[in-house]
Design a protein around this motif. Sequence first.
Motif, PDB file in Angstrom:
ATOM      1  N   THR A  29     -17.439 -11.179  29.166  1.00 24.50           N
ATOM      2  CA  THR A  29     -18.120 -11.023  27.884  1.00 24.50           C
ATOM      3  C   THR A  29     -19.236 -12.058  27.776  1.00 24.50           C
ATOM      4  OG1 THR A  29     -16.069 -10.238  26.897  1.00 24.50           O
ATOM      5  CG2 THR A  29     -17.763 -11.044  25.387  1.00 24.50           C
ATOM      6  N   ILE A  79     -22.283 -11.287  29.891  1.00 29.06           N
ATOM      7  CA  ILE A  79     -23.104 -10.217  29.323  1.00 29.06           C
ATOM      8  C   ILE A  79     -23.975 -10.777  28.197  1.00 29.06           C
ATOM      9  CG2 ILE A  79     -23.038  -8.071  27.996  1.00 29.06           C
ATOM     10  CD1 ILE A  79     -20.574  -7.268  29.562  1.00 29.06           C
ATOM     11  N   MET A  80     -23.375 -11.613  27.352  1.00 31.09           N
ATOM     12  CA  MET A  80     -24.141 -12.199  26.246  1.00 31.09           C
ATOM     13  C   MET A  80     -25.291 -13.054  26.782  1.00 31.09           C
ATOM     14  SD  MET A  80     -22.874 -10.918  23.581  1.00 31.09           S
ATOM     15  CE  MET A  80     -21.471  -9.852  23.355  1.00 31.09           C
ATOM     16  N   LEU A 108     -15.840 -10.504  16.900  1.00 33.15           N
ATOM     17  CA  LEU A 108     -16.523  -9.704  17.915  1.00 33.15           C
ATOM     18  C   LEU A 108     -15.660  -8.553  18.396  1.00 33.15           C
ATOM     19  CD1 LEU A 108     -19.020  -9.459  19.821  1.00 33.15           C
ATOM     20  CD2 LEU A 108     -17.665 -10.698  21.502  1.00 33.15           C
ATOM     21  N   GLY A 109     -16.249  -7.379  18.421  1.00 34.90           N
ATOM     22  CA  GLY A 109     -15.523  -6.227  18.921  1.00 34.90           C
ATOM     23  C   GLY A 109     -14.942  -5.388  17.801  1.00 34.90           C
ATOM     24  N   HIS A 110     -14.721  -6.025  16.646  1.00 32.29           N
ATOM     25  CA  HIS A 110     -14.105  -5.280  15.554  1.00 32.29           C
ATOM     26  C   HIS A 110     -15.123  -4.893  14.483  1.00 32.29           C
ATOM     27  CE1 HIS A 110     -10.273  -6.189  17.331  1.00 32.29           C
ATOM     28  NE2 HIS A 110     -10.594  -7.464  17.367  1.00 32.29           N
ATOM     29  N   HIS A 112     -26.000  -3.062  31.398  1.00 33.79           N
ATOM     30  CA  HIS A 112     -25.395  -3.412  30.112  1.00 33.79           C
ATOM     31  C   HIS A 112     -25.778  -2.392  29.048  1.00 33.79           C
ATOM     32  CE1 HIS A 112     -24.047  -6.863  32.057  1.00 33.79           C
ATOM     33  NE2 HIS A 112     -25.051  -7.667  31.829  1.00 33.79           N
ATOM     34  N   LEU A 169     -23.534  -3.231  21.985  1.00 34.71           N
ATOM     35  CA  LEU A 169     -22.354  -2.610  22.596  1.00 34.71           C
ATOM     36  C   LEU A 169     -21.281  -2.247  21.582  1.00 34.71           C
ATOM     37  CD1 LEU A 169     -22.055  -5.103  25.567  1.00 34.71           C
ATOM     38  CD2 LEU A 169     -23.127  -2.843  25.571  1.00 34.71           C
ATOM     39  N   VAL A 170     -20.987  -3.229  20.736  1.00 32.67           N
ATOM     40  CA  VAL A 170     -19.834  -3.070  19.856  1.00 32.67           C
ATOM     41  C   VAL A 170     -20.020  -1.916  18.870  1.00 32.67           C
ATOM     42  CG1 VAL A 170     -18.441  -4.221  18.102  1.00 32.67           C
ATOM     43  CG2 VAL A 170     -19.309  -5.510  20.063  1.00 32.67           C
ATOM     44  N   VAL A 184     -19.115   4.895  22.671  1.00 33.46           N
ATOM     45  CA  VAL A 184     -18.781   4.616  24.065  1.00 33.46           C
ATOM     46  C   VAL A 184     -18.869   5.867  24.935  1.00 33.46           C
ATOM     47  CG1 VAL A 184     -17.279   2.671  23.540  1.00 33.46           C
ATOM     48  CG2 VAL A 184     -16.307   4.953  23.691  1.00 33.46           C
ATOM     49  N   ARG A 218     -23.543   8.627  22.890  1.00 31.72           N
ATOM     50  CA  ARG A 218     -24.697   7.721  22.923  1.00 31.72           C
ATOM     51  C   ARG A 218     -25.988   8.483  22.656  1.00 31.72           C
ATOM     52  NH1 ARG A 218     -23.061   5.327  28.687  1.00 31.72           N
ATOM     53  NH2 ARG A 218     -20.865   5.086  28.202  1.00 31.72           N
ATOM     54  N   CYS A 278     -11.867  -6.222  22.924  1.00 28.15           N
ATOM     55  CA  CYS A 278     -12.736  -5.216  23.539  1.00 28.15           C
ATOM     56  C   CYS A 278     -14.090  -5.246  22.844  1.00 28.15           C
ATOM     57  CB  CYS A 278     -12.092  -3.838  23.379  1.00 28.15           C
ATOM     58  SG  CYS A 278     -13.211  -2.471  23.700  1.00 28.15           S
ATOM     59  N   ILE A 279     -15.150  -5.351  23.614  1.00 30.39           N
ATOM     60  CA  ILE A 279     -16.482  -5.368  23.001  1.00 30.39           C
ATOM     61  C   ILE A 279     -17.137  -3.991  23.084  1.00 30.39           C
ATOM     62  CG2 ILE A 279     -16.865  -7.831  23.330  1.00 30.39           C
ATOM     63  CD1 ILE A 279     -18.613  -7.058  25.782  1.00 30.39           C
ATOM     64  N   LYS A 280     -16.366  -2.991  23.399  1.00 29.16           N
ATOM     65  CA  LYS A 280     -16.839  -1.607  23.431  1.00 29.16           C
ATOM     66  C   LYS A 280     -18.096  -1.435  24.284  1.00 29.16           C
ATOM     67  CE  LYS A 280     -14.502  -0.233  19.334  1.00 29.16           C
ATOM     68  NZ  LYS A 280     -14.386  -1.409  18.460  1.00 29.16           N
ATOM     69  N   CYS A 281     -18.117  -2.160  25.378  1.00 27.38           N
ATOM     70  CA  CYS A 281     -19.282  -2.094  26.244  1.00 27.38           C
ATOM     71  C   CYS A 281     -19.323  -0.774  27.000  1.00 27.38           C
ATOM     72  CB  CYS A 281     -19.259  -3.243  27.244  1.00 27.38           C
ATOM     73  SG  CYS A 281     -17.904  -3.115  28.412  1.00 27.38           S
ATOM     74  N   ALA A 282     -18.211  -0.059  27.013  1.00 27.81           N
ATOM     75  CA  ALA A 282     -18.123   1.255  27.661  1.00 27.81           C
ATOM     76  C   ALA A 282     -18.237   1.178  29.182  1.00 27.81           C
ATOM     77  CB  ALA A 282     -19.148   2.232  27.099  1.00 27.81           C
ATOM     78  N   LYS A 283     -18.135   0.000  29.738  1.00 25.92           N
ATOM     79  CA  LYS A 283     -18.185  -0.086  31.199  1.00 25.92           C
ATOM     80  C   LYS A 283     -16.962   0.602  31.813  1.00 25.92           C
ATOM     81  CE  LYS A 283     -21.092  -4.180  31.462  1.00 25.92           C
ATOM     82  NZ  LYS A 283     -22.128  -4.013  32.485  1.00 25.92           N
ATOM     83  N   PRO A 299     -15.190  -6.583  31.085  1.00 23.54           N
ATOM     84  CA  PRO A 299     -15.619  -7.975  30.924  1.00 23.54           C
ATOM     85  C   PRO A 299     -14.682  -8.764  30.010  1.00 23.54           C
ATOM     86  CG  PRO A 299     -17.024  -6.532  29.626  1.00 23.54           C
ATOM     87  CD  PRO A 299     -16.110  -5.647  30.424  1.00 23.54           C
TER      88      PRO A 299
END
Lengths: 321, 442
Positions: free
Chosen positions: A19, A22-23, A113-115, A205, A257-258, A262, A267, B369-374, B419
């Motif tokens: 994570t 990526i950031m 993050l993520g939520h 990414h 991303l969040v 997905v 998309r 989960c950051i929902k990166c969809a990887k 990730p």
Amino acid sequence: MNRKLVVSSSPHVRSIESTQSIMVDVLIALFPVALVSVFLFGYRALLLMAITVFTAMVTEAIWLRRRNIFGDGSAAVTGLLLAMVLPPTLPWWMALIGAVAAIIVGKQVYGGLGHNIFNPALVGRAILFVSWGSSMGGNIWPGPKLFQFGANLAAVTGATPLANQEEALAVTFSQLITGNVAGCLGETSALAIILGAFWLFSKKHIDWRIPVGYLGTVFVMGTFFGGGFYHGHLSTGLFHLLAGGVLLGALFMATDLVTSPVTTTGRLIFGIGCGVITMLVRLFGTFPEGVTFAILIMNALTPVIDNFTVPRAFGEVRRGA
Amino acid sequence: MAVSIATFKGGVHPEYFKELTASLAVTPVEPPKQVVIPMLQHIGAPCEPLVKPGDRVLVGEKIGESEAFVSAPVHATVSGEITAVAPHAHPSGQMIEAITIESDGEDSWEQPAAVEFDWEKLSPDEIRRRIREAGIVGLGGAAFPAHVKLAPPEDKPIDTVILNGAECEPYLTADHRLMLEQPQQIVTGLLIMLKILGAGRGIIGIEDNKADALRVMRQEIEGRPELKVASLRTCYPQGAEKMLIEVTAGRTVPAGGLPMDVGVVNHNVGTALAIARAVTEGRPLVERVVTVTGGGVARPANLLVRIGTRVGDLLELCGGMKEDTGKLIIGGPMMGLSQPHPDIPVVKGTSGITVLSDEEFELEEATACIKCAKCVDSCPVNLLPLFLAEAAEHGLIERAEKYRAADCIECGCCSYICPARRPLTQWIRLAKAEVLKRRRQR
Ligand code: SF4
Ligand code: SF4
């Protein structure tokens, strides 16, 4: 040889990407844009970026009671993205409030993050916009006027007294591409934005579907409904692409991303939805610019989109109802 | 190196580390002093022991057998005396009934029962019988009894046999070496399979990181228009059954279906070799090639070993496990099973022993989960691993079923790429097992 062997489920090796990495890649991608903004707006740009990034990181660290203020890097990304959608004339304390709002209202209240449902940076911007609209829009922003094309093209080109419309367009385009127009920090140079996005593409990414769906829709709608007597002229579509925050929005905000779908089909739908809403606001709305709200609205729809676009499994003949 | 365009959608590119053993020829290992032969080394019904402690056996003598169709007999792999018939630790993590044989050091073999060794003169039924009698199972790791796959029902005509030489699992090079060293036997095995199935086409799929194997196999099939060597792009899991069939034969195995539903049977190259030897020499499956590899082992090697050899003994032979060994895996790092100790036997499905040093793997906390969809983009069967794993984690089995947990091939791509280090495959595997169990009960 008496050491304990680790027993766990396969796979036993992991990709080196995390994570945080990526950031960091997103921060790298924003570097060209940030650089151009400093070049154009000088120390004010630097000041705003420093304030938003630092405030975002500190706010998050305090909220999470975490000592390491960089953490997973997402707060820095939120801060920098927020700066990118602020006008350079904004008072520093407003930027600070925006950053705090982005982290807390945009992210942490959902559980971090993520939520979060909405793009935190855009939440920050929306809050500033609602609170101090005049400082956020102001005269400095070319957005609103650009889109009343046929009506007052002169306003677009400002002081440049050009008699013929083609020439006016030509000049404005080159300005838009290199970044020599007034606007928010990160919305000025198309070239820098695209360069940064390339980095994210190459790292996988971000996926092409959101930006292509978004920009394609803006281009098509812009071309056909975009402006006065220039209806149907491709340059009108191009104008809509390059002006205002569309490019930054499509490549850096909508692709968050969040808060984006997905599924692959999702998309594309998301991108097209952003484009449609952006253009509806531009053409009929009372707000000067629709990018922020378009993306926020589509963010809210993301779970629904994901739910309706579950892909078929390999070899699945039809959707099991 | 030839660039091949043939690949599937999704997948990942883990570091392969094949250079550790790719250039090392297969070395035969002396028969060990003791072997432990589990009664279950395959998918299907376990065998019943045919011997008891005190009995003397020859190499190749059948010591375990089952009446069930989906099963495969097991054979003695050293000559000597049976000393125990008791449950023993097995690579699967369970205790499984096993026969222990103390070697007499003679290595005396049982004479093959068959008389005719020219396979072209044999009937398909006789060939199938020999394959079953030899105890051959899928040697790529799945260990499905070979004769079962080679006996499809009447209504499923087979026109294509695909040999899997992809060896997409990182670190492992056993199949690679076999293709280089015994291409002729592999092709014979393939031809035998074509014959018993009445199939007109044979394809050998090899990943393009094995240019030498591609070359050797191409030479070997020259003059046989019914055979083809397909160069596949190096991408994990290129060798997964469904992916391989899609890429080499252009056919999509239906979800929940089998390769034979699209007229295909596929086998690993090592299995083809074993089949050739069983049919043309009457030789049962008593040994196999095992890659012993990884940063945790002093001298990585490709070894030809008797089934039932202790993994710990093989490791000793390769210089032992290093101080910083963190993980012992039977198989490769993507799909292999990690083991708490090396006191387990090599079984028919053991394609490799991967010993990872602490540096080669990491134990990290999973984060949100950051929902990166990887994971979504990497899943070769088009699932949404993040939602599937979430459902599994919360015990929502119906939801997991809706997200098609049953179609997961447990390749590990999603966990590999995540990730946030979420153990997606682990959760999905649990959900899949539960979904399948419930389906059987319905
Ligand atoms: S790869 Fe991991 S972090 Fe990314 S969407 Fe899948 S589960 Fe979430
Ligand atoms: S969900 Fe299953 S098939 Fe898909 S990537 Fe994960 S382990 Fe592989």
